[in-house]
Each structure stands twice: as C-alpha cells, then as structure tokens.
Design a protein around this motif. Structure first.
Motif, PDB file in Angstrom:
ATOM      1  N   LEU A  99       0.792  -1.167  -0.032  1.00 29.73           N
ATOM      2  CA  LEU A  99       0.117  -0.184  -0.029  1.00 29.73           C
ATOM      3  C   LEU A  99       0.873   1.011   0.131  1.00 29.73           C
ATOM      4  O   LEU A  99       1.616   1.305   0.829  1.00 29.73           O
ATOM      5  CB  LEU A  99      -0.794   0.156   1.174  1.00 29.73           C
ATOM      6  N   ALA A 100       0.819   2.098  -1.018  1.00 34.92           N
ATOM      7  CA  ALA A 100       1.447   3.242  -1.154  1.00 34.92           C
ATOM      8  C   ALA A 100       0.477   4.424  -0.976  1.00 34.92           C
ATOM      9  O   ALA A 100       0.019   4.671  -1.881  1.00 34.92           O
ATOM     10  CB  ALA A 100       2.118   3.476  -2.292  1.00 34.92           C
ATOM     11  N   SER A 101       0.534   4.881   0.270  1.00 38.09           N
ATOM     12  CA  SER A 101      -0.448   5.809   0.490  1.00 38.09           C
ATOM     13  C   SER A 101      -0.165   7.301  -0.159  1.00 38.09           C
ATOM     14  O   SER A 101       1.111   7.492  -0.496  1.00 38.09           O
ATOM     15  CB  SER A 101      -0.932   6.150   1.856  1.00 38.09           C
ATOM     16  N   PRO A 118       3.189   7.224  -7.364  1.00 37.05           N
ATOM     17  CA  PRO A 118       3.313   6.036  -7.133  1.00 37.05           C
ATOM     18  C   PRO A 118       3.065   5.046  -8.359  1.00 37.05           C
ATOM     19  O   PRO A 118       3.673   4.002  -8.516  1.00 37.05           O
ATOM     20  CB  PRO A 118       2.661   5.529  -5.995  1.00 37.05           C
ATOM     21  N   GLU A 119       2.073   5.462  -9.181  1.00 35.32           N
ATOM     22  CA  GLU A 119       1.765   4.674 -10.226  1.00 35.32           C
ATOM     23  C   GLU A 119       2.849   4.496 -11.474  1.00 35.32           C
ATOM     24  O   GLU A 119       2.643   3.744 -12.162  1.00 35.32           O
ATOM     25  CB  GLU A 119       0.472   5.018 -10.684  1.00 35.32           C
ATOM     26  N   MET A 131      -3.923   3.313  -8.894  1.00 32.32           N
ATOM     27  CA  MET A 131      -4.377   4.223  -7.567  1.00 32.32           C
ATOM     28  C   MET A 131      -5.944   4.177  -7.378  1.00 32.32           C
ATOM     29  O   MET A 131      -6.788   3.908  -8.546  1.00 32.32           O
ATOM     30  CB  MET A 131      -3.952   5.431  -7.996  1.00 32.32           C
ATOM     31  N   ILE A 132      -6.376   3.961  -6.139  1.00 35.51           N
ATOM     32  CA  ILE A 132      -7.755   4.028  -6.015  1.00 35.51           C
ATOM     33  C   ILE A 132      -8.013   5.529  -5.738  1.00 35.51           C
ATOM     34  O   ILE A 132      -7.596   5.958  -4.806  1.00 35.51           O
ATOM     35  CB  ILE A 132      -8.126   3.398  -4.721  1.00 35.51           C
ATOM     36  N   VAL A 157       0.871  -3.299  -6.299  1.00 32.92           N
ATOM     37  CA  VAL A 157       1.154  -1.989  -5.437  1.00 32.92           C
ATOM     38  C   VAL A 157      -0.332  -1.384  -5.756  1.00 32.92           C
ATOM     39  O   VAL A 157      -0.866  -1.273  -6.753  1.00 32.92           O
ATOM     40  CB  VAL A 157       1.979  -1.188  -5.785  1.00 32.92           C
ATOM     41  N   VAL A 158      -0.654  -0.983  -4.500  1.00 32.06           N
ATOM     42  CA  VAL A 158      -2.091  -0.154  -4.854  1.00 32.06           C
ATOM     43  C   VAL A 158      -1.884   1.235  -3.772  1.00 32.06           C
ATOM     44  O   VAL A 158      -1.341   1.276  -2.672  1.00 32.06           O
ATOM     45  CB  VAL A 158      -3.208  -0.812  -3.975  1.00 32.06           C
ATOM     46  N   SER A 159      -2.051   2.330  -4.643  1.00 31.72           N
ATOM     47  CA  SER A 159      -1.724   3.912  -4.064  1.00 31.72           C
ATOM     48  C   SER A 159      -3.058   4.233  -3.738  1.00 31.72           C
ATOM     49  O   SER A 159      -4.073   3.995  -4.454  1.00 31.72           O
ATOM     50  CB  SER A 159      -1.031   4.414  -4.807  1.00 31.72           C
TER      51      SER A 159
END
Length: 580
Positions: A99-101, A118-119, A131-132, A157-159
């Motif tokens: 998780l990359a906030s 991050p993406e 990214m969400i 990876v989900v940012s």
C-alpha cells in the motif's frame, strides 16, 4: 452499526486474503488504514524503523509461508523507501501487496508537499500498480491486485490518498471469492513427446535445477535415476535439491563448487529445471538445451533453447518420467560424481581445521560451526556479498531448513529485515540472520524492531570491517581496493545497549560457546564475530581476464574455500559407483 469507510474495507479484504500483519511506518496519509488495523483483531500493524525493512520483511514472510504478505508506506518519501525491498520480493516471486498511500486527492498534479507518482514509480517492480481515486473502485481493484500478486507470483502495489481512505465504502460493493493459491501448469502432450524423444536420444543428460524445483525433490530424483543423470543446481535451487541427492555434482555460477560446471558442459543434453539462472557465461553454447519453467517469459532469455517447455517442474516430470526409456549406462554420471568428490577433497578442510590459533577468525570456520549448531528446521537469512559464498558452501540443506536472501536482486542489508518477517511467521522456530558488517550497519536501526517485539532472531555478524565482495570485484578487474573499509564499533556493545543479548568473538575457541549461549537466549541476540578480511573466494572456473586481474593486484587473496559437509555426501555417493 456505523458504516465502513474505505480504509476499514481495505483491511477487511486483506484479512480475508490471509494477511496476518502489515509492516510499515505510520504517517499522516496512512493514518486511516493504521487506525482501521488497530480496530481489527484479525491483522496486526508491525512498526518497523525503515520502510525498506517493511518490504523485505513482507517478502521474507511470503517466501516462508507461500501466502500473501503486505507492507505499507505513507505518501512520498514513506512509500519511496519501500521500493528496494519490493524489487527483491518481485524478483523472488514472493506474493506481496504494498500500500503506497498518497497526498490529498485534490492536490495531485499540483506539486504538493511530498508529491510523487506511485503509479509510475513502482511500475517495474510489480505485476499490478493502480491508484484508488474513487470509492467505487473498491473492493474490485484491491481484489484484482491480490490476485495478481498470488496468481503471478510477485508484487502488487495499490496507492490510495489518505482522504479517499477516509470516505465511506460503497453500499453495494461486490466482493467475490479470492484466489489464495496458485495452480500447477502441465505442458501439452506435444511438448512432453518432444522432450521424451530428446532424452531417449541423448547419451549424456545433465539436470540443472533452480528454485522452481521446490516441492519436486522426489520427482527430480526419480527422473535422474531413470536416465542416470548428474544433478547440479543454482544458488536458489540449493535448499530444494541438494539434500538426499545421490546424483549431486554441486553448484555452478559465481559462487559455485564441485563438478556442476563440467557436468553442464560435457553432456549432450542439458535440461534446465525451474531456473532463471542469470549467468549465461556459465552455460554451454555447444550442447542441446531444454528449459522447463512455469513462467513462459523466462524461457530462452539466458541461452538458445532447442526446446522450451512451459510447465510446473513437478507436473512436467510426472508426465515425462514414465514415458522415457530407462538408461543403464552410468559412465557419464559416475565420472561426474568422481570429479565432484575430487574437486571437494582438496579444499573442504582448508579453513575448518587447525584454526584455533588463526586470528582474525576464518569466516569459513564460522559458517561451518553455525551449520552444525543450528536447528534442523532453522531459517537462515543471508546478506548479499561474501555471506552468500559462506551460505552456499557451508549451510547444509535437509528438506526442512530454509535459506532466504536477495539472490536475484542482490541488495545489501537484506538479512536483518528478512529475519524479522521470517520470525513473525513462527516465534518458536529458530531464525538466524547471517549478516555482514556492511549490510547490517546499513539498516541497523531495525535491530530495535527485534527488541521492541522481543523477536528471538539470532544475528551472527561476519565482521571483517570491509565490503568483501566489492573488494573481490576490484581485484578481478585489476584494481586496488578503495573505499571498501568500514570503521566499525563493537556491535555487541550496541546490542546490549539496545536491550538485547550481545557478545563479541575475537578468538576461534570462543565461537562455539558464544553461539550456544546466543541460541539458548530467549530473546534477540547478536554475535559479533571478528573475521579475516583477506578471506575471499573466486568461481570454480576463471577466465584469463580474471587471472590477469588478480595478477595486477598487489593484495594477498585466498583462492579456494571449503565446502562444509558436502564432501561427506559426495564420498557417500561414490560408494554407489561400481568398481572396475
């Protein structure tokens, strides 16, 4: 009942996917997720001192368990610190969700404080990176990320911006069944038939095995017996294939030993099983080569193939072995077994006998004693550099031990953080970090993580006050060593000051007692062993250029090191060789 926010839904889905803990460092954009973990009994937040440690720890946990692990970093610098450990996890095929906030969603693209992208940053070290930005993307996006990590083996990876994480979760979001295990892949009959014909036609077959042989030990041994083939391995294949192996001819590559190099070059058919062996200079170019791998992108990228087989090693051999004709001629196998034993005979005792007066201590001796004293099911994490050499040559696999390192990515400082992740999977299992002084000092702050959680990791520090592998590289290039010396403190004193067990070993006769006491200690322990900086190693086969490089160097080096208890196994295998 209060409505879930997105952070709470995120944590719930991770827990449902089997994630037990999230490694990371808290930070503003990450706070909604950390708070959701605080209120969720199914998952723990593991507070480390550096996000790189978080990623390494998650990668090691995933390798030990075979299940999804997770880490997190706050916006900008926080998640940037994850990247090195994520590269290592991805190249090790370890299923990790990161998780990359992110910064506030309304500020993205406007040069806001700590803004990164991050993406883009994590694109090369992940199978999935999205990214969400809208709650309606959940939970489908996270579920897709999880399935990429597990299904393809590697990092997703989900940012997510912190303000988005605090928004209400969609009321009618659809959660589907999650994939939590990978399937086996069976090659088609045409490929099996082609491979069968090649094996039947060949007089001398060699098997060279990598980490893709995990879980296929019995099948490899059955196949080797049927076709009378020597079996060599790469470093990542050592723990899976070397034990209980009457066909073992050692390891090839920069850290190699024994007759694996000869076996791969003197055969007329080389079968690469589950290995993405990166050193094509050690592979032959004048024999037929077949490669079997579950990842099709690995096929043929190291050497020219005469046949590429897309499939799981175990399933491939289960299909192949009954079809091939049994071979009775052991001439090639027995010749390689003899070469292997002879190659080990001359060097095995070089630094493990008559060492009681040698100061500084030979690192080979330290590794040999460590191998004998460690538990039968110990997990070893190994720093990159000379520690890779000592682990490759001295740690004895048995089917229960694990050896984890940065074997594909080659990062410094991996042993300590990987030991953290390995130890959290089982607090009663012995975990030993074989650390170098360079690697350990790079992420030394996370020794405090061991103390904070009272993790019983045992750090055995090979302290030669230098970057030994870099010195070797300079010697090979004909350069004098420069910038490789470390001015080190008493690391044992630092360990004691931190609240852990610490002991310094400067004489060989102190070593066994120090290791015994450290292993008996219930909490974290560090054994600072002062080792000989002149103990270097070279590959079993060296080129003229390498020799020239050594000749140009004025430094005194050691050309051969021992190989632990492998000689005993080689001798045992020779008992099966028919006498004339």
């Amino acid at each position: 009942m209060a409505k879930q926010n997105l952070a709470e839904q995120f944590v719930d889905i991770l827990a449902r996917a089997g994630v037990k803990r999230l490694y990371g460092v808290v930070g503003d954009s990450l706070n909604p997720v950390v708070d959701a973990i605080r209120r969720n009994s199914a998952i723990d937040w593991i507070h480390v001192r550096h996000e790189e440690t978080a990623a390494f720890a998650a990668g090691a946990e995933a390798q030990v368990t075979g299940s999804l692990a997770a880490c997190a970093g706050s916006c900008g610098p926080g998640n940037l610190h994850l990247i090195n450990g994520l590269y290592d996890a991805h190249r090790s095929m370890a299923p990790v969700l990161a998780l990359a906030s992110h910064i506030p969603s309304g500020e993205i693209g406007l040069g806001y404080f700590q803004e990164t992208h991050p993406e883009l940053l994590f694109q090369e070290c992940s199978h999935y990176n999205e990214m969400i930005s809208n709650p309606e993307q959940m939970p489908r996006l996270l579920q897709t990320a999880i399935q990429h990590a597990i299904g393809r083996g590697g990092v997703s990876v989900v940012s997510m911006p912190g303000d988005v994480a605090s928004k209400p979760a969609p009321e009618k979001s659809v959660e589907h069944a999650l994939v939590t295990a990978r399937p086996t892949v069976r090659p088609g009959d045409d490929e099996i038939d082609k491979l069968c014909r090649m094996v039947d036609k060949a007089k001398r077959v060699t098997l060279f095995c990598g980490s893709g042989t995990a879980g296929a030990h019995a099948e490899v041994m059955e196949f080797a017996e049927r076709i009378k083939s020597p079996v060599g391995h790469a470093l990542r294949g050592k723990e899976w294939i070397q034990y209980d192996n009457p066909y073992d001819v050692g390891m090839s590559g920069l850290l190699g030993y024994g007759a694996a190099y000869e076996a791969t070059h003197e055969c007329d058919l080389l079968i690469l099983l589950g290995t993405d062996f990166p050193y094509n200079a050690f592979l032959p170019d004048d024999v037929k080569i077949v490669q079997v791998d579950v990842r099709p992108e690995h096929l043929g990228r190291r050497s020219k193939l005469d046949l590429a087989v897309w499939g799981d090693v175990r399933e491939t051999l289960r299909c192949l072995t009954p079809r091939v004709k049994p071979k009775s001629d052991r001439t090639f196998l027995d010749r390689m077994l003899k070469k292997h034993a002879n190659a080990l005979e001359g060097v095995v005792k070089a630094y493990t006998r008559k060492v009681e007066k040698h100061v500084p201590i030979h690192p080979e001796y330290v590794a040999s004693v460590l191998d004998e004293m460690a538990d039968d099911d110990a997990v070893f994490t190994v720093d990159t550099g000379m520690n890779n050499v000592w682990a490759a040559r001295y740690l004895t696999p048995n089917g229960k031990r694990r050896v984890i390192g940065s074997f594909s990515h080659g990062s410094m400082a991996n042993a300590l953080p990987q030991a953290i992740g390995a130890q959290f999977t089982d607090l009663n299992r012995q975990v030993v970090a074989m650390a170098g002084d360079g690697g350990f000092s790079m992420l030394m702050g996370d020794f405090l993580t061991l103390v904070q959680y009272d993790l019983p990791v045992k750090v055995v520090l090979f302290n030669n006050s230098s970057l030994g592998m870099v010195e070797l590289e300079m010697l090979v290039a004909g350069l004098p060593s420069y910038g490789t010396t470390n001015k080190n403190p008493d690391f044992a004193a630092i360990a004691r000051a931190a609240g852990a067990y610490g002991v310094r070993v400067e004489k060989p006769k102190q070593l066994q007692g120090a290791l015994k006491d450290a292993f008996k200690h219930k909490g974290p322990a560090l054994v600072d062993v002062v080792t000989d900086p002149s103990a270097l190693s070279i590959p079993p086969k060296i080129s003229a250029d390498m020799v020239t490089g050594f000749a140009l160097s004025a430094s005194k080096i050691v050309l051969d090191g021992g190989v632990g208890r492998m000689l005993q196994m080689a001798r045992s295998n020779l008992r099966n060789v028919p006498r004339p």
